[in-house]
Design an enzyme around this catalytic site. Structure first.
Site, mmCIF file in Angstrom:
data_model
loop_
_atom_site.group_PDB
_atom_site.id
_atom_site.type_symbol
_atom_site.label_atom_id
_atom_site.label_comp_id
_atom_site.label_asym_id
_atom_site.label_seq_id
_atom_site.Cartn_x
_atom_site.Cartn_y
_atom_site.Cartn_z
ATOM 1 N N GLU A 187 1.196 -2.393 14.280
ATOM 2 C CA GLU A 187 0.507 -3.192 13.273
ATOM 3 C C GLU A 187 0.175 -4.584 13.809
ATOM 4 O OE1 GLU A 187 0.834 -4.591 8.610
ATOM 5 O OE2 GLU A 187 2.626 -3.817 9.624
ATOM 6 N N GLU A 284 0.032 -2.099 0.515
ATOM 7 C CA GLU A 284 1.001 -3.130 0.894
ATOM 8 C C GLU A 284 0.528 -4.496 0.394
ATOM 9 O OE1 GLU A 284 3.858 -3.963 4.717
ATOM 10 O OE2 GLU A 284 1.722 -4.320 4.965
#
Length: 308
Positions: A187, A284
């Site tokens: 990420e 998220e």
């Protein structure tokens, strides 16, 4: 129990008790407080706490609420830290409700100091041990993906050396994951929220994955982070496409649900869907409003953004 069946039985019970039209009206009003289940085109994945005002604090109740609203996936950054009993209960519920398990965080993330970029042998072995432990968690909860963040930069090392150290660490982690068919997703995180991290841009993540050259090392393309870091979302998604295994969602500014910021999520989702993506898009982000009103706003935002 299926919510529609519950409401029907509630109405029948009200009539049997002789509560009349007023009681029926109140029951109908209560039943309309929640939207009907939506057949989403993509696998949007809420997380625990997102709907706690409707579902309560119990993880199983929250999972069932998500499924009742039409969400077909779930992600949980903190899954690795939950008890084995809780993991097993959550996995069983997801299986019953036909929900896909998304990512969990696979290892300790070093936010302020290097761990993979500096090539420290002890920190590398610690990372690999945590990846091995995560294999067992993934099996237990039927997860395919786990999040990996290579940590902070090593400021005293040339970036080429740092990249080599990270790539070599990820190759060894891939050797652990490949036999199990598991994938770590790297990420990149934006410079504003997470200054100083080694991995910040999608082209950089793409180059690292190409160097690792493993099906177990792919990109987690967090649309919120990349909007801040580099923008140009759809072209960058296309450029990285064959290395992207997972998406995460959040609007900017605010990091809340789609429709609250500047990102045209309807077009972004449409593009991802048009490319045949079958994986998970993790939600998220926070809720832009508090309480039950905010939770309903999240559901409505995904309904609107999914109408492409």
């Amino acid at each position: 129990m299926n919510r529609r069946k519950f409401v029907k039985q509630k109405l029948m019970a009200t009539t049997a008790l002789g509560l009349g039209a007023t009681g029926l009206g109140l029951a109908a009003e209560k039943s309309s407080a929640l939207p009907l289940q939506t057949n989403f085109k993509l696998k949007y994945a809420p997380h625990l706490g997102m709907f706690k005002n409707h579902a309560g604090d119990d993880p199983i109740d929250q999972l069932n609420f998500m499924a009742d609203q039409g969400f077909t996936a779930f992600e949980d950054n903190g899954m690795k830290g939950r008890s084995i009993q809780t993991q097993e209960k959550m996995a069983s519920t997801m299986a019953k409700r036909n929900m896909t398990m998304g990512v969990f965080v696979a290892h300790e993330i070093y936010w302020k100091e290097p761990n993979l970029a500096n090539g420290d042998p002890a920190l590398l072995e610690k990372f690999l041990k945590e990846i091995q432990e995560s294999v067992e968690v993934a099996k237990r909860v039927n997860a395919k993906w786990m999040t990996v963040v290579p940590g902070h930069i090593a400021p005293r090392l040339n970036m080429a050396y740092q990249t080599t150290n990270v790539v070599e660490a990820l190759k060894r982690a891939s050797d652990i994951l490949e036999p199990h068919g598991l994938t770590m997703v790297l990420e990149p995180l934006n410079f504003r929220d997470h200054p100083g991290l080694f991995l910040s841009e999608s082209p950089q993540a793409y180059a690292v994955c190409k160097s690792v050259n493993s099906p177990s090392c792919k990109i987690l393309f967090d649309i919120y982070h990349q909007q801040i870091q580099e923008g140009n979302l759809i072209p960058n998604i296309d450029a990285c496409w064959n290395e992207i295994a997972y998406f995460q969602v959040g609007d900017n500014p605010g990091r809340n649900e789609p429709t609250t910021g500047e990102i045209n999520y309807k077009n972004v989702f449409k593009h991802i869907h048009s490319k045949g993506f079958k994986g998970v898009l993790g939600m998220e982000h926070g809720n832009s409003k508090q309480g039950k009103e905010g939770e309903l706003a999240v559901i409505e935002a995904y309904k609107v953004s999914d109408t492409f």
